[in-house]
Scaffold this active site. Structure first.
Site, PDB file in Angstrom:
ATOM      1  N   ALA A  70       0.890  -1.174  -0.029  1.00 35.63           N
ATOM      2  CA  ALA A  70       0.000   0.140  -0.083  1.00 35.63           C
ATOM      3  C   ALA A  70       0.859   1.211  -0.156  1.00 35.63           C
ATOM      4  CB  ALA A  70      -0.807   0.140   1.262  1.00 35.63           C
ATOM      5  N   CYS A  86      -6.924   3.533 -10.410  1.00 43.83           N
ATOM      6  CA  CYS A  86      -6.777   4.720  -9.258  1.00 43.83           C
ATOM      7  C   CYS A  86      -8.209   5.200  -9.067  1.00 43.83           C
ATOM      8  CB  CYS A  86      -6.158   5.848  -9.645  1.00 43.83           C
ATOM      9  SG  CYS A  86      -5.944   6.282 -11.127  1.00 43.83           S
ATOM     10  N   THR A 115      -1.986  -4.646  -9.401  1.00 42.78           N
ATOM     11  CA  THR A 115      -2.061  -5.621  -8.294  1.00 42.78           C
ATOM     12  C   THR A 115      -3.423  -6.133  -8.099  1.00 42.78           C
ATOM     13  OG1 THR A 115      -2.137  -3.696  -7.005  1.00 42.78           O
ATOM     14  CG2 THR A 115      -0.079  -4.501  -7.115  1.00 42.78           C
ATOM     15  N   GLY A 138       1.977  -9.914 -13.906  1.00 41.40           N
ATOM     16  CA  GLY A 138       1.419 -10.144 -12.995  1.00 41.40           C
ATOM     17  C   GLY A 138       1.768 -11.761 -12.506  1.00 41.40           C
TER      18      GLY A 138
HETATM   19  C1  LIG Z   1       5.814  -1.709  -4.560  1.00 34.56           C
HETATM   20  C2  LIG Z   1       5.010  -1.854  -5.843  1.00 34.56           C
HETATM   21  C3  LIG Z   1       4.634  -0.500  -6.262  1.00 34.56           C
HETATM   22  C4  LIG Z   1       3.746  -0.416  -7.480  1.00 34.56           C
HETATM   23  N1  LIG Z   1       3.554   0.857  -7.925  1.00 34.56           N
HETATM   24  C5  LIG Z   1       2.856   0.863  -9.225  1.00 34.56           C
HETATM   25  C6  LIG Z   1       2.747   2.264  -9.873  1.00 34.56           C
HETATM   26  O1  LIG Z   1       2.996   3.264  -9.464  1.00 34.56           O
HETATM   27  N2  LIG Z   1       1.859   2.242 -10.873  1.00 34.56           N
HETATM   28  C7  LIG Z   1       1.253   1.257 -11.563  1.00 34.56           C
HETATM   29  O2  LIG Z   1       0.624   1.261 -12.497  1.00 34.56           O
HETATM   30  N3  LIG Z   1       1.336  -0.191 -11.082  1.00 34.56           N
HETATM   31  C8  LIG Z   1       2.223  -0.149  -9.811  1.00 34.56           C
HETATM   32  N4  LIG Z   1       2.579  -1.353  -9.236  1.00 34.56           N
HETATM   33  C9  LIG Z   1       2.016  -2.597  -9.888  1.00 34.56           C
HETATM   34  C10 LIG Z   1       2.918  -3.335 -10.796  1.00 34.56           C
HETATM   35  O3  LIG Z   1       3.250  -2.462 -11.876  1.00 34.56           O
HETATM   36  C11 LIG Z   1       2.491  -4.691 -11.276  1.00 34.56           C
HETATM   37  O4  LIG Z   1       1.293  -4.260 -12.121  1.00 34.56           O
HETATM   38  C12 LIG Z   1       2.142  -5.588 -10.284  1.00 34.56           C
HETATM   39  O5  LIG Z   1       2.796  -5.468  -9.137  1.00 34.56           O
HETATM   40  C13 LIG Z   1       1.956  -6.994 -10.685  1.00 34.56           C
HETATM   41  O6  LIG Z   1       3.177  -7.498 -11.277  1.00 34.56           O
HETATM   42  P1  LIG Z   1       4.108  -8.309 -10.716  1.00 34.56           P
HETATM   43  O7  LIG Z   1       3.249  -9.533  -9.863  1.00 34.56           O
HETATM   44  O8  LIG Z   1       4.981  -8.780 -11.585  1.00 34.56           O
HETATM   45  O9  LIG Z   1       4.823  -7.543  -9.524  1.00 34.56           O
HETATM   46  C14 LIG Z   1       3.245  -1.466  -8.073  1.00 34.56           C
HETATM   47  C15 LIG Z   1       3.540  -3.038  -7.432  1.00 34.56           C
HETATM   48  C16 LIG Z   1       4.318  -3.001  -6.403  1.00 34.56           C
HETATM   49  C17 LIG Z   1       4.800  -4.201  -5.603  1.00 34.56           C
END
Ligand SMILES: Cc1cc2nc3c(=O)[nH]c(=O)nc-3n(C[C@H](O)[C@H](O)[C@H](O)COP(=O)(O)O)c2cc1C
Length: 305
Positions: free
Chosen positions: A68, A126, A189, A240
């Protein structure tokens, strides 16, 4: 892996750094590209300055993460140093933006487009302040409106990043395509989820609830990419839970053209890009197929390449 053409731009391979994982420092983003990442996505930029949530904001659960962070940003127009450093870059850049209203999205998009990124990605996961905090990305009309409005004011291809919170993500993707999106990125996420410290008898995250990422959400992401592929004909960045070359193969088979990684960078370091490129190339060689041939292979109906 071999180079790919994506929305008219040449990328050295089909792997993408997800938004929000390594910030917006030009030096760090350059290093990720050198480490084997084909397309680098910036941390989402919005109106600001805006502080994120209080710590703790990110917890590693081993099988994935809960976060978060709360979209902290200095504000799109308070990033002179970053934009200056990025103007001399030698790698393709995907600038992620957000706003709390249609007007804010347009304002940020117009400014960011002038900084000359190769692509702009709208983070529509958002809350929309005009609709009582409902996420832009769970409502077809809101998704259409924001995509359409941003498309009108930017000079580069537009990628719409979707949330798995949508009851029918295919319909949201279709609305974005109809509004002029050039590609879809899925997923942001999942959740939100919660973890409780049973000794303290309270949620661990200061914000209490957080988005889930990493290996535990991969089946959700694969299902979303599969649904989107059936609903649209524009390319998809599948994201993801991808951590290995075989995970990437699964995303391609669901219908992804490019594959993104976020949490995997925390688990395997930035070397993960080189490693996944190699694992992917080995898998394709062992199975006597090309990446093009496996895109959408899990469907009975495939897009013409
Ligand atoms: C710490 C953190 C910060 C994130 N910040 C953003 C963000 O600023 N903008 C966004 O579109 N997604 C953000 N995400 C989501 C990631 O870009 C991605 O969509 C999500 O983590 C799923 O991919 P993964 O399983 O490979 O991490 C964030 C994820 C994490 C873990």
């Amino acid at each position: 892996m071999e180079s790919v053409t994506f929305l008219g731009k040449q990328l050295k391979n089909p792997l993408v750094l997800a938004s929000g994982i390594l910030g917006n420092n030009a030096g760090i983003l350059e290093r990720v590209h050198r480490a084997g990442c084909g397309l680098v996505t910036m941390k989402s930029i919005g109106p600001g300055p805006r502080d994120g949530h209080n710590n703790p904001t990110v917890i590693d659960l081993g099988f994935g993460m809960i976060n978060a962070v709360g979209l902290p940003t200095p504000g799109y127009d308070h990033m002179d140093t970053e934009w200056q450093a990025l103007s001399g870059r030698t790698f393709p850049l995907n600038a992620s933006i957000y706003g709390g209203s249609l007007e804010e999205f347009v304002q940020v998009a117009r400014f960011v487009s002038e900084q000359g990124p190769e692509f702009i990605e709208i983070n529509i996961s958002c809350p929309n302040s005009d609709r009582h905090g409902m996420l832009f990305g769970v409502d077809e009309k809101a998704a259409f409106a924001v995509t359409n409005a941003v498309k009108r004011v930017i000079a580069v291809p537009l990628i719409a990043k979707l949330t798995p919170a949508a009851p029918d993500i295919g319909k949201i993707a279709r609305a974005c395509e109809d509004a002029g999106a050039d590609a879809i990125c899925a997923i942001n996420t999942a959740g939100p989820g919660m973890i409780i410290d049973i000794e303290a008898q309270m949620p661990v995250l200061a914000f209490k609830k957080g988005g889930l990422s990493g290996p535990m959400i991969k089946p959700v992401a694969v299902r979303c990419v599969y649904d989107i592929y059936r609903a649209v004909s524009i390319p998809i960045i599948g994201l993801g839970g991808v951590t290995t070359g075989e995970d990437a193969v699964e995303m391609f088979m669901a219908g992804a053209t490019l594959v993104g990684m976020g949490s995997a960078v925390r688990y395997r370091g930035i070397e993960v890009f080189d490693q996944v490129n190699r694992e992917l190339a080995d898998w394709l060689t062992d199975h006597h197929v090309t990446r093009d041939e496996i895109i959408g292979a899990a469907h009975d109906r495939r897009h013409t390449p």
